[in-house]
Design a protein around this motif. Structure first.
Motif, PDB file in Angstrom:
ATOM      1  N   UNK A  45     -14.399   3.994  33.761  1.00  0.00           N
ATOM      2  CA  UNK A  45     -14.033   5.410  33.883  1.00  0.00           C
ATOM      3  C   UNK A  45     -12.520   5.578  33.905  1.00  0.00           C
ATOM      4  N   UNK A  46     -11.829   4.719  34.650  1.00  0.00           N
ATOM      5  CA  UNK A  46     -10.371   4.797  34.702  1.00  0.00           C
ATOM      6  C   UNK A  46      -9.739   4.522  33.352  1.00  0.00           C
ATOM      7  N   UNK A  47     -10.285   3.556  32.631  1.00  0.00           N
ATOM      8  CA  UNK A  47      -9.752   3.234  31.305  1.00  0.00           C
ATOM      9  C   UNK A  47      -9.950   4.402  30.335  1.00  0.00           C
ATOM     10  N   UNK A 276     -10.193  16.867  35.059  1.00  0.00           N
ATOM     11  CA  UNK A 276     -10.094  15.450  34.728  1.00  0.00           C
ATOM     12  C   UNK A 276     -10.655  14.571  35.855  1.00  0.00           C
ATOM     13  N   UNK A 277     -10.458  15.000  37.093  1.00  0.00           N
ATOM     14  CA  UNK A 277     -11.031  14.243  38.209  1.00  0.00           C
ATOM     15  C   UNK A 277     -12.559  14.290  38.156  1.00  0.00           C
ATOM     16  N   UNK A 278     -13.101  15.468  37.862  1.00  0.00           N
ATOM     17  CA  UNK A 278     -14.557  15.595  37.739  1.00  0.00           C
ATOM     18  C   UNK A 278     -15.076  14.731  36.585  1.00  0.00           C
ATOM     19  N   UNK A 279     -14.314  14.651  35.508  1.00  0.00           N
ATOM     20  CA  UNK A 279     -14.700  13.807  34.372  1.00  0.00           C
ATOM     21  C   UNK A 279     -14.797  12.341  34.809  1.00  0.00           C
ATOM     22  N   UNK A 284     -18.318   7.694  36.503  1.00  0.00           N
ATOM     23  CA  UNK A 284     -18.700   6.722  37.526  1.00  0.00           C
ATOM     24  C   UNK A 284     -20.174   6.892  37.892  1.00  0.00           C
ATOM     25  N   UNK A 285     -20.614   8.160  38.018  1.00  0.00           N
ATOM     26  CA  UNK A 285     -22.007   8.442  38.399  1.00  0.00           C
ATOM     27  C   UNK A 285     -22.980   8.263  37.241  1.00  0.00           C
TER      28      UNK A 285
END
Length: 419
Positions: A45-47, A276-279, A284-285
């Motif tokens: 997700x971070x990538x 973007x945080x929700x993305x 992750x989920x």
């Protein structure tokens, strides 16, 4: 040198974005041993978030390949029917093998959708076009990124914009044409039709104007305030840049897309940060549906084009600072723009429908409606205004409100002034 520095930064970011894209795939692909590692979903997700923040966004495709008409799926082919250095006129042509359906398609009204030249590509109106295709033959103005136009093609001004619209109307044929303008082009469209009417040329059967700055003195927004608080020379010195040598339009003066995009983001920074945080959290989920919706929105939102400098500065001065159209003082190529010359929708004239969003923070309440005060030659019976409750700027031409509340009224207005 800002444009050159931006290109250097983009080139420097390229290896990192490629690495981030690869990392996102390696840590999420089924069967990858890296995907089985602890916290692999967070790494992936971070990538991907890093990749999407740093990548270059190309112009999206319209991607309209079929539309449902009277319960049947009709293939749609996108065709370029006219080309100018700064704009392509596109037609979305519907096809069917059913003889009855074919007769109905041929009898449908023709609509020219004039897309805004204000940062985003014409594909921003994808939902507008797709919905209109249910009941209409549709043409769209597809504006060209100014950095891709060779310098030999010369400059492009607001006057040129008006002439382009006139040419497109003549090419399609005004007799059975309805023109829809969304946001910025409401001004040049009104000018083009006014000039054609004053010369005695045929004019479109109707004009549908949506969320545009006809008179920005009414309910000024933050966008309007910026244009009036700064002198014209400030815009010329601070936002106008020269296209670097690695593009066909090298040496051309433009308002770069990356600066426009920074302005878009600065208007609602918290909303974009949370999006973007929700993305990231959705990835992750494993909420792939919401993540895909985020990608679709930002693939469009982040794809921006360069505007020709002269056109941009003309717009700031004529529309936002001097208000020449509503004051009756605008001359295009030596001809005075007189909206009062536009005749009624009866007997081959032009009808008028204006649409505003109740919560529009770009074109304030009354700015589009002001067209009714200017078009004095159109009978009251051939003029209509619609304020869409709960809608912001984009909601009047895209999304559920457009499809369920706005479009039925647009369709009925066009039909009423077509025969």
């Amino acid at each position: 040198m800002l444009y050159q520095f931006h290109e250097l930064w983009r080139a420097g970011m390229a290896p990192l974005t490629y690495w981030a894209e690869a990392g996102a795939k390696m840590y999420s692909a089924p069967g990858s041993w890296l995907a089985a590692m602890p916290e692999a979903s967070r790494v992936a997700a971070g990538c991907e978030l890093l990749y999407r923040i740093g990548k270059d966004y190309e112009k999206p495709e319209f991607g309209i390949h079929a539309v449902e008409v009277d319960g049947q799926q009709c293939p749609v082919v996108e065709k370029e029917v006219l080309s100018r250095p700064f704009c392509r006129l596109l037609r979305f042509k519907r096809y069917t093998d059913d003889a009855g359906n074919l007769r109905e398609l041929k009898d449908d009204p023709t609509v020219l959708v004039v897309a805004p030249l204000s940062g985003h590509h014409a594909t921003l109106l994808r939902d507008t076009v797709r919905t209109l295709l249910r009941d209409h033959k549709v043409y769209v103005t597809d504006w060209v990124d100014a950095r891709m136009v060779p310098g030999a093609e010369g400059t492009f001004s607001l006057d040129d914009y008006v002439r382009y619209i006139e040419d497109f109307i003549r090419h399609i044929g005004a007799k059975d044409l309805h023109v829809m303008s969304v946001c910025q082009p409401t001004v040049p469209v009104l000018a083009a039709v006014s000039l054609m009417a004053a010369r005695g040329e045929p004019t479109p059967r109707s004009m549908v104007m949506m969320g545009g700055p006809i008179d920005t003195r009414k309910s000024p927004t933050a966008v309007n305030d910026l244009a009036t608080q700064k002198p014209l020379w400030w815009f010329e010195q601070n936002v106008i840049q020269v296209v670097p040598a690695n593009y066909p339009g090298r040496g051309r003066s433009v308002y770069p897309g990356f600066l426009q995009h920074a302005g878009f983001m600065a208007m609602n920074p918290e909303r974009h940060f949370l999006s973007h945080w929700d993305f990231y959290q959705d990835l992750v989920k494993g909420d792939l549906e919401d993540a895909a919706a985020h990608r679709r929105f930002y693939d469009e939102y982040n794809a921006v084009l360069d505007m020709p400098a002269r056109y941009y500065l003309d717009t700031v001065r004529i529309v936002f600072q001097e208000h020449l159209l509503p004051r009756g003082l605008w001359d295009v190529g030596g001809e005075r723009v007189r909206p009062g010359a536009i005749g009624s929708g009866k007997g081959g004239g032009t009808a008028l429908l204006t649409i505003e969003g109740e919560l529009d923070d770009i074109s304030g309440a009354g700015q589009t409606r002001a067209a009714h005060q200017l078009c004095t030659g159109i009978d009251a019976a051939d003029r209509k205004h619609l304020t869409v409750k709960g809608a912001g700027h984009y909601g009047i031409f895209s999304g559920r409100r457009w499809r369920e509340q706005v479009y039925p009224q647009v369709r009925d207005f066009i039909a009423a002034h077509h025969d």
